[in-house]
Design an enzyme around this catalytic site. Structure first.
Site, PDB file in Angstrom:
ATOM      1  N   HIS A 296       0.489  -0.806   0.397  1.00 41.73           N
ATOM      2  CA  HIS A 296       0.206   0.551  -0.135  1.00 41.73           C
ATOM      3  C   HIS A 296       1.170   1.446   0.071  1.00 41.73           C
ATOM      4  CE1 HIS A 296       1.264  -0.613   4.189  1.00 41.73           C
ATOM      5  NE2 HIS A 296       0.587   0.616   4.336  1.00 41.73           N
ATOM      6  N   ASP A 297       1.623   0.659   0.410  1.00 40.05           N
ATOM      7  CA  ASP A 297       2.379   2.825   0.489  1.00 40.05           C
ATOM      8  C   ASP A 297       4.010   2.770  -0.357  1.00 40.05           C
ATOM      9  OD1 ASP A 297       1.148   4.166   2.687  1.00 40.05           O
ATOM     10  OD2 ASP A 297       2.197   3.671   4.157  1.00 40.05           O
ATOM     11  N   LYS A 300       5.906   4.974  -1.472  1.00 37.97           N
ATOM     12  CA  LYS A 300       6.794   6.104  -0.306  1.00 37.97           C
ATOM     13  C   LYS A 300       8.889   5.966  -0.918  1.00 37.97           C
ATOM     14  CE  LYS A 300       4.982   6.431   3.402  1.00 37.97           C
ATOM     15  NZ  LYS A 300       4.178   6.358   4.503  1.00 37.97           N
ATOM     16  N   HIS A 325       3.712  10.180  -2.616  1.00 35.01           N
ATOM     17  CA  HIS A 325       3.638   8.430  -2.896  1.00 35.01           C
ATOM     18  C   HIS A 325       2.228   7.562  -3.145  1.00 35.01           C
ATOM     19  CE1 HIS A 325       0.711   8.401   0.873  1.00 35.01           C
ATOM     20  NE2 HIS A 325       0.894   6.753   0.562  1.00 35.01           N
ATOM     21  N   HIS A 351      -5.329   4.082  -0.607  1.00 34.03           N
ATOM     22  CA  HIS A 351      -6.323   4.141  -0.091  1.00 34.03           C
ATOM     23  C   HIS A 351      -5.908   4.876   1.530  1.00 34.03           C
ATOM     24  CE1 HIS A 351      -1.500   4.601   0.279  1.00 34.03           C
ATOM     25  NE2 HIS A 351      -1.618   3.865   1.675  1.00 34.03           N
ATOM     26  N   HIS A 352      -5.920   6.598   0.596  1.00 32.63           N
ATOM     27  CA  HIS A 352      -6.299   7.573   1.599  1.00 32.63           C
ATOM     28  C   HIS A 352      -7.337   8.015   0.810  1.00 32.63           C
ATOM     29  CE1 HIS A 352      -2.399   7.502   4.091  1.00 32.63           C
ATOM     30  NE2 HIS A 352      -1.649   7.525   2.906  1.00 32.63           N
ATOM     31  N   ASP A 380      -4.608   0.479   7.965  1.00 26.05           N
ATOM     32  CA  ASP A 380      -3.612   1.055   8.148  1.00 26.05           C
ATOM     33  C   ASP A 380      -3.043   2.745   8.893  1.00 26.05           C
ATOM     34  OD1 ASP A 380      -1.135   2.155   7.293  1.00 26.05           O
ATOM     35  OD2 ASP A 380      -2.586   4.046   5.109  1.00 26.05           O
TER      36      ASP A 380
END
Length: 436
Positions: A296-297, A300, A325, A351-352, A380
């Site tokens: 998911h990240d 970054k 990201h 996801h954000h 998260d």
């Protein structure tokens, strides 16, 4: 009683053999390592041969009652045959249910084994011409079946891959064929005499034997298909585990930029899988989200180390860079294929996003957001709240839970939050298992 024993002694032998044989297989191949006498007796009573004796006696009683007491005339014995067929099926269903219950072999496995014994016993009745030949053929047919699948026995008692339902209904069809062939001796009594030549009887026996061989062949095909499935499943499981380890290493590199470990990735993955299972997503979706959530990240990796590790509050410009990201995660995975990667790509991008439409990067709202991203979003944020970061202390679990609930219908999907609350005790166990 003595007369009944004299009349049915071959079937009593087959009933004892049925019970002893199945107990032996349960002890040798199954989990039960005992051979209790009460299990033998119960197996004897529910055996196809013993139940057929009871059924036959009931048919005789009913038929006698109709003929003698009520003056019913049935010169061709069709009613007698119909009563036999009905009683046969009734006691077969009862025996199969009891056998499944006693052995614990559900999902049609127990029913299939029982029906196989029924068909062997019925085939024996068709081809035998005397009591001794009944016993002889009964053991010969059992030997043929055992020898044909002897190398599969250990596999059969340990796998759920065989589609026993299909095999069971195939055997039901075989049973009716054999039952009709056996009924021919009642419909045409001359078959049991010297009025007809041996070719006629041999023809019935050949039809019965060929039908039975086809059923045995179908069972072998079903077992072979199950073995192939097991091999593919085992390969897929190993491949999935290998991919998971690679993904963990890759995401650990991403997390290391912010001074975190791969445990955050593990926890988010486990939380997501648990929530997905609670929401009753399919088994494949549950397994896939566990791996996909780890990425998911991933975006970054393309964010400056100084911004990610900054202890103070980010400036507006730095925050805009940080938000990038999500898109970077999508871009990194854009040229890869596969169900898990496609799911991971969507999760990385969305996801954000927020349920109320105030998230980023696309400002999606409610169910415009992928259900997988909705799940990972809750997982998260909960883990971020309960983990120590360069810029904050860790929240305690109950306070973080209250925050998630408070954001129900605003930041998070109400359905996902409800699932999160339902499995919160298990979430706490995961948190304790994968400590930083």
């Amino acid at each position: 009683m003595i007369e009944l024993i004299q009349l049915y002694w071959p079937k009593l032998i087959s009933a004892a053999w049925f019970s002893a044989l199945n107990l032996f297989f349960l002890v040798f191949y199954g989990q039960n390592k005992r051979f209790p006498i009460e299990r033998f007796l119960s197996g004897f009573i529910i055996s196809p041969a013993f139940l057929s004796i009871i059924g036959e006696q009931l048919v005789i009683k009913i038929y006698t009652l109709l003929v003698l007491d009520y003056g019913f005339k049935d010169t061709h014995s069709f009613v007698f045959i119909l009563l036999n067929v009905f009683m046969d099926m009734l006691f077969i269903i009862l025996g199969g249910l009891l056998f499944t219950r006693f052995t614990g072999m559900y999902k049609y496995l127990g029913a299939t084994i029982y029906m196989q014994h029924v068909c062997i016993e019925r085939l024996t009745l068709v081809v035998s011409v005397s009591y001794p030949t009944y016993i002889l053929w009964y053991f010969i047919f059992h030997a043929i079946v055992f020898l044909s699948i002897r190398h599969e026995m250990d596999f059969l008692y340990k796998t759920n891959a065989v589609r026993w339902k299909n095999v069971f209904f195939y055997l039901v069809g075989l049973f009716y064929i054999l039952d009709l062939l056996y009924a021919a001796y009642f419909i045409f009594p001359e078959l049991g005499t010297n009025v007809v030549n041996m070719q006629s009887i041999l023809w019935l026996d050949i039809v019965a034997a060929i039908s039975s061989l086809f059923a045995l062949g179908y069972e072998k095909i079903a077992i072979s298909a199950a073995r192939e499935y097991e091999k593919k499943h085992e390969y897929y499981t190993k491949l999935q585990a290998s991919q998971e380890n690679i993904i963990v290493k890759l995401t650990e590199i991403s997390e290391a930029k912010s001074g975190e470990t791969g445990q955050h990735v593990r926890r988010v993955a486990e939380y997501s899988m648990l929530i997905a299972r609670t929401m009753k997503l399919s088994d494949d979706e549950v397994e896939h989200i566990k791996i996909a959530a780890m990425m998911h990240d991933l975006g970054k990796l393309l964010i400056s180390h100084d911004i990610i590790e900054k202890k103070g509050e980010l400036t507006d410009e730095e925050y805009e860079i940080m938000k990038g990201h999500a898109q970077y995660g999508w871009d990194i995975l854009a040229n890869s294929e596969g169900e898990i990667i496609e799911m991971a790509r969507v999760i990385a991008l969305e996801h954000h996003e927020r349920w109320d439409g105030k998230g980023y990067p696309q400002g999606l709202m409610k169910n415009e957001i992928s259900i997988y991203a909705q799940i990972v979003s809750v997982a998260d944020v909960f883990d971020a709240l309960t983990s120590e970061r360069a810029y904050k202390k860790a929240w305690d679990l109950e306070t973080a839970k209250k925050e998630i609930i408070q954001q129900r219908g605003e930041q998070f999907s109400p359905t996902v939050v409800d699932a999160f609350v339902s499995c919160f005790d298990e979430i706490k166990e995961i948190k304790a298992k994968y400590l930083d």
